[in-house]
Design a protein around this motif. Structure first.
Motif, PDB file in Angstrom:
ATOM      1  N   MET A   1      71.782  41.449  12.419  1.00  0.00           N
ATOM      2  CA  MET A   1      72.732  42.049  13.408  1.00  0.00           C
ATOM      3  C   MET A   1      72.346  43.654  13.306  1.00  0.00           C
ATOM      4  N   ILE A   2      71.959  44.375  14.350  1.00  0.00           N
ATOM      5  CA  ILE A   2      71.600  45.890  14.393  1.00  0.00           C
ATOM      6  C   ILE A   2      72.857  46.630  14.296  1.00  0.00           C
ATOM      7  N   ASN A   3      73.234  47.695  13.686  1.00  0.00           N
ATOM      8  CA  ASN A   3      74.026  48.306  13.673  1.00  0.00           C
ATOM      9  C   ASN A   3      73.933  49.563  14.674  1.00  0.00           C
ATOM     10  N   PRO A   4      74.807  49.521  15.654  1.00  0.00           N
ATOM     11  CA  PRO A   4      74.694  50.499  16.657  1.00  0.00           C
ATOM     12  C   PRO A   4      74.841  51.957  16.340  1.00  0.00           C
ATOM     13  N   ASP A   5      75.273  52.402  15.228  1.00  0.00           N
ATOM     14  CA  ASP A   5      75.144  53.521  14.615  1.00  0.00           C
ATOM     15  C   ASP A   5      73.542  53.962  14.185  1.00  0.00           C
ATOM     16  N   LYS A   6      72.772  52.837  13.995  1.00  0.00           N
ATOM     17  CA  LYS A   6      71.580  52.843  13.505  1.00  0.00           C
ATOM     18  C   LYS A   6      70.445  53.018  14.838  1.00  0.00           C
ATOM     19  N   ILE A   7      70.906  53.084  15.947  1.00  0.00           N
ATOM     20  CA  ILE A   7      70.255  53.062  17.298  1.00  0.00           C
ATOM     21  C   ILE A   7      69.842  54.518  17.825  1.00  0.00           C
ATOM     22  N   LEU A   8      68.511  54.710  17.987  1.00  0.00           N
ATOM     23  CA  LEU A   8      68.006  56.009  18.371  1.00  0.00           C
ATOM     24  C   LEU A   8      67.657  55.722  19.781  1.00  0.00           C
ATOM     25  N   PHE A   9      68.170  56.529  20.552  1.00  0.00           N
ATOM     26  CA  PHE A   9      67.829  56.541  22.150  1.00  0.00           C
ATOM     27  C   PHE A   9      66.832  57.679  22.331  1.00  0.00           C
ATOM     28  N   ILE A  10      65.567  57.223  22.953  1.00  0.00           N
ATOM     29  CA  ILE A  10      64.737  58.195  23.411  1.00  0.00           C
ATOM     30  C   ILE A  10      64.514  58.141  24.901  1.00  0.00           C
ATOM     31  N   PRO A  11      65.308  58.846  25.528  1.00  0.00           N
ATOM     32  CA  PRO A  11      65.043  59.046  27.183  1.00  0.00           C
ATOM     33  C   PRO A  11      64.254  60.268  27.535  1.00  0.00           C
ATOM     34  N   SER A  12      63.610  60.148  28.629  1.00  0.00           N
ATOM     35  CA  SER A  12      63.056  60.968  29.367  1.00  0.00           C
ATOM     36  C   SER A  12      63.921  62.154  29.728  1.00  0.00           C
ATOM     37  N   LEU A  13      63.772  63.506  29.041  1.00  0.00           N
ATOM     38  CA  LEU A  13      64.631  64.689  29.411  1.00  0.00           C
ATOM     39  C   LEU A  13      63.570  65.663  29.990  1.00  0.00           C
ATOM     40  N   ARG A  14      62.134  65.047  30.451  1.00  0.00           N
ATOM     41  CA  ARG A  14      61.409  66.112  31.223  1.00  0.00           C
ATOM     42  C   ARG A  14      61.974  66.452  32.616  1.00  0.00           C
ATOM     43  N   GLN A  15      61.682  67.603  32.834  1.00  0.00           N
ATOM     44  CA  GLN A  15      61.847  68.216  34.267  1.00  0.00           C
ATOM     45  C   GLN A  15      60.831  67.425  35.193  1.00  0.00           C
ATOM     46  N   GLY A  16      61.290  66.752  36.263  1.00  0.00           N
ATOM     47  CA  GLY A  16      60.317  66.152  37.242  1.00  0.00           C
ATOM     48  C   GLY A  16      60.321  64.478  37.110  1.00  0.00           C
ATOM     49  N   ASN A  17      61.081  64.169  35.922  1.00  0.00           N
ATOM     50  CA  ASN A  17      61.340  62.722  35.956  1.00  0.00           C
ATOM     51  C   ASN A  17      62.651  62.317  36.239  1.00  0.00           C
ATOM     52  N   GLY A  18      63.362  63.195  36.701  1.00  0.00           N
ATOM     53  CA  GLY A  18      64.749  62.900  37.069  1.00  0.00           C
ATOM     54  C   GLY A  18      65.631  62.537  35.940  1.00  0.00           C
ATOM     55  N   THR A  19      67.023  62.167  36.342  1.00  0.00           N
ATOM     56  CA  THR A  19      67.901  61.725  35.115  1.00  0.00           C
ATOM     57  C   THR A  19      68.325  60.554  34.966  1.00  0.00           C
ATOM     58  N   GLY A  20      67.635  59.525  35.696  1.00  0.00           N
ATOM     59  CA  GLY A  20      67.915  58.174  35.717  1.00  0.00           C
ATOM     60  C   GLY A  20      67.677  57.462  34.327  1.00  0.00           C
ATOM     61  N   HIS A  21      66.591  58.226  33.517  1.00  0.00           N
ATOM     62  CA  HIS A  21      66.435  57.510  32.143  1.00  0.00           C
ATOM     63  C   HIS A  21      67.384  57.690  31.337  1.00  0.00           C
ATOM     64  N   LEU A  22      68.020  58.967  31.468  1.00  0.00           N
ATOM     65  CA  LEU A  22      69.149  59.150  30.560  1.00  0.00           C
ATOM     66  C   LEU A  22      70.441  58.497  31.004  1.00  0.00           C
ATOM     67  N   LYS A  23      70.799  58.469  32.155  1.00  0.00           N
ATOM     68  CA  LYS A  23      71.852  57.617  32.686  1.00  0.00           C
ATOM     69  C   LYS A  23      71.762  56.332  32.177  1.00  0.00           C
ATOM     70  N   ARG A  24      70.673  55.801  32.213  1.00  0.00           N
ATOM     71  CA  ARG A  24      70.683  54.237  31.902  1.00  0.00           C
ATOM     72  C   ARG A  24      71.022  54.256  30.531  1.00  0.00           C
ATOM     73  N   CYS A  25      70.455  54.829  29.789  1.00  0.00           N
ATOM     74  CA  CYS A  25      70.721  55.095  28.188  1.00  0.00           C
ATOM     75  C   CYS A  25      72.233  55.355  27.831  1.00  0.00           C
ATOM     76  N   LEU A  26      72.844  56.207  28.549  1.00  0.00           N
ATOM     77  CA  LEU A  26      73.961  56.485  28.340  1.00  0.00           C
ATOM     78  C   LEU A  26      75.083  55.330  28.933  1.00  0.00           C
ATOM     79  N   ASP A  27      74.723  54.798  29.901  1.00  0.00           N
ATOM     80  CA  ASP A  27      75.508  53.488  30.537  1.00  0.00           C
ATOM     81  C   ASP A  27      75.433  52.448  29.257  1.00  0.00           C
ATOM     82  N   TRP A  28      74.242  52.290  28.796  1.00  0.00           N
ATOM     83  CA  TRP A  28      74.176  51.045  27.844  1.00  0.00           C
ATOM     84  C   TRP A  28      75.202  51.500  26.466  1.00  0.00           C
TER      85      TRP A  28
END
Length: 583
Positions: A1-28
């Motif tokens: 069982m994976i501890n949610p406090d031990k999960i690291l998200f690395i979404p794309s925050l680069r300009q030009g890639n949009g915000t969809g990657h970050l929004k998806r991670c935040l939704d999850w």
């Protein structure tokens, strides 16, 4: 069982890639107390404005990490990478499993697990293609006439497509429909919005508002998928060839090479699309809507239920690897440093070495139970002892099961010990063969300083179809070396990754490999591995020849006897034995 406090998200925050990657991670991670976000290459890449962008103002539980604040990454249990194009990760994350979402960069070849939620044209197949993990909107658009049209190109719109669309609208289009646009912050100061168009503020929960519109103009990405989930027709105007290709694969209507078209051409495309929609209404969209309105699966519940096996090469500890096979619960890699083929397993099955393992499971694979196969196994034991150059002395059989090899070794004059993890097998041996000294435990649990075994106690240590079950061969071979006398023999058997099945049908060979086989050996990797841990004079005996497993194209031209001869000549058996001397 994976501890949610031990999960690291690395979404794309680069300009030009949009915000969809970050929004998806935040939704999850919406249910997490804290959401850990790593800023990848924050010093060298231009990122989204994290102080002023509206998406960051709506989330208060974000904790940011970077190369300075998180220089040692070994405390993470899982990295969820949603970065689109990733060449490599910082060295501090070596050994941390990486679940990559819709990854199209070099890391796709080495990431622990690849999950494609959106269609991909890449040759490197994912472990799982699962759209239902998409966290879609709550409501869908009711059936009504086409009236309200929304233009939205995400939180960035790097190619200014929203402005381009607005400038192409003539009075005929403007007067016929109600137009709405969501402009990124950078474009709001530009006075290019026609008076007939309603300019809306950034909406953090846009997906739950899409049901109020009848047509959406956007580019391939999160807004397009959310629109289809809301049963809203879409038309895509993409910023480049890559997004056009994804649109084509997804079968979502798009304007080819929109990034090259002038205003009059865009106006023509829009007019035709809207008129077609008014005429045909929902008919062209039914299949797409059926696909994209699937019930969302609980992504984080799926993640947190995982148990992940050892991450790096079990022989040399290297993370320098390439994938050779991916399946829904496991990935196979070739270590580029020592040539070992190994598995990284997700959702590791527990307690598999119970009675069924030797009875119903064994019978399903071999047509008889282990005890029914006992005479044959004992005959093989006699042959194997004949190939061991030491003819007497002390012997340890690791994973001895119900003891056929030990019985034969005792008869040949060896002072024999057995080690077995299965309680049923140990009880059976103690009841039926009291002459066998057997100990119930896993070999990895036995410390070097142990009253049961002494340093350099054994002349021979054997592992018959056992070594592939260990996910940490470094500890195993170090400990085997410790208990083995100098000049002693290590003898083992294991499936042969360079046998007829592995050579001509690697994907099928990997798919059929048992879920508890963590390594797949061949002669090249065996030499490297055993020499690394102090063994030499390594000899092989290839077994398990199956001329019927030759590919059909060879069966048609080679008779059975010739295929058998070729298999023997080239050592193409699907199993093999290894004999090595401690140096």
């Amino acid at each position: 069982m994976i501890n949610p406090d031990k999960i690291l998200f690395i979404p794309s925050l680069r300009q030009g890639n949009g915000t969809g990657h970050l929004k998806r991670c935040l939704d999850w991670a919406s249910g997490f107390k804290e959401v850990h976000i790593y800023l990848l290459d924050c010093e060298t890449e231009k990122s989204i404005d994290m102080q002023n962008h509206p998406i960051f103002k709506t989330v208060g539980n974000l904790i940011y990490h970077d190369a300075v604040t998180d220089s040692e990454g070994d405390h993470w249990e899982l990295i969820i990478l949603d970065n689109r194009l990733t060449s490599d990760l910082p060295i501090q994350f070596k050994g941390v499993p990486v679940l990559a979402i819709d990854e199209a960069g070099d890391l796709r070849k080495s990431a622990s697990y690849i999950l494609d939620i959106l269609p991909s044209s890449l040759k490197e197949l994912p472990n799982l293609q699962e759209f239902s993990f998409f966290n879609g909107p709550k409501s869908i658009r009711p059936d009504r006439k086409l009236k309200k049209i929304l233009i939205s190109f995400g939180g960035e719109d790097p190619c200014n497509l929203s402005t381009k669309i607005l400038q192409s609208l003539d009075m005929k289009l403007l007067s016929r429909f109600d137009w709405y646009v969501i402009l990124p912050e950078k474009n709001k100061s530009v006075n290019s919005t026609p008076l007939e168009v309603h300019c809306l503020d950034y909406a953090d929960n846009l997906k739950d508002q899409l049901m109020h519109y009848d047509f959406v103009i956007t580019s391939y990405g999160l807004t397009a998928v959310e629109s289809l989930c809301s049963r809203v027709p879409v038309l895509l105007f993409n910023p480049g060839k890559y997004h056009d290709k994804l649109s084509r694969l997804s079968k979502i209507p798009y304007c080819p090479k929109a990034y090259k078209k002038v205003n009059s051409q865009i106006n023509h495309v829009l007019s035709e699309a809207l008129m077609t929609q008014m005429t045909n209404n929902q008919t062209p969209w039914v299949k797409l809507w059926e696909k994209y309105t699937q019930k969302s699966a609980p992504f984080m519940e799926w993640i947190q239920s995982m148990t992940i096996s050892a991450e790096d090469c079990p022989i040399c500890g290297s993370s320098h690897r390439k994938s050779i096979g991916r399946f829904p619960q496991r990935s196979y890699f070739l270590c580029r440093d020592c040539s070992m083929k190994y598995m990284v397993q997700f959702r590791q099955k527990k307690d598999i070495y119970k009675k069924d393992y030797f009875f119903s499971d064994y019978k399903a694979q071999y047509g008889k139970t282990y005890l029914e196969d006992f005479p044959h196994i004992r005959k093989m034991a006699s042959e194997r002892l004949g190939r061991i150059r030491i003819k007497s002395g002390s012997l340890l059989d690791i994973g001895c099961a119900y003891g056929p090899f030990l019985l034969e070794a005792i008869q040949k004059g060896f002072s024999s010990w057995g080690l077995e993890i299965s309680e049923d097998a140990v009880s059976y041996v103690r009841e039926h063969y009291p002459e066998i000294r057997i100990h119930q435990d896993a070999f990895e649990n036995i410390p070097s300083e142990n009253p049961i075994f002494d340093k350099e106690q054994f002349d021979v240590i054997t592992l018959w179809y056992v070594i592939e079950h260990f996910d940490d061969l470094s500890s195993l071979l170090t400990k085997v070396n410790y208990f083995l006398k100098k000049g002693g023999i290590l003898a083992l058997s294991t499936p042969h990754a360079s046998g007829i099945s592995g050579i001509f049908n690697l994907s099928g060979f990997l798919e059929n490999s048992p879920e508890d086989h963590f390594t797949l050996w061949d002669r090249r990797s065996a030499r490297k591995a055993l020499r690394m841990y102090g063994f030499h004079t390594i000899k092989f005996h290839v077994t398990g020849h199956h001329p019927e497993r030759f590919p059909d194209r060879l069966k048609r031209v080679l008779p059975l006897t010739l295929r058998k001869y070729i298999s023997l000549l080239f050592g193409w058996g699907d199993t093999f034995e290894i004999y090595a001397v401690k140096g």
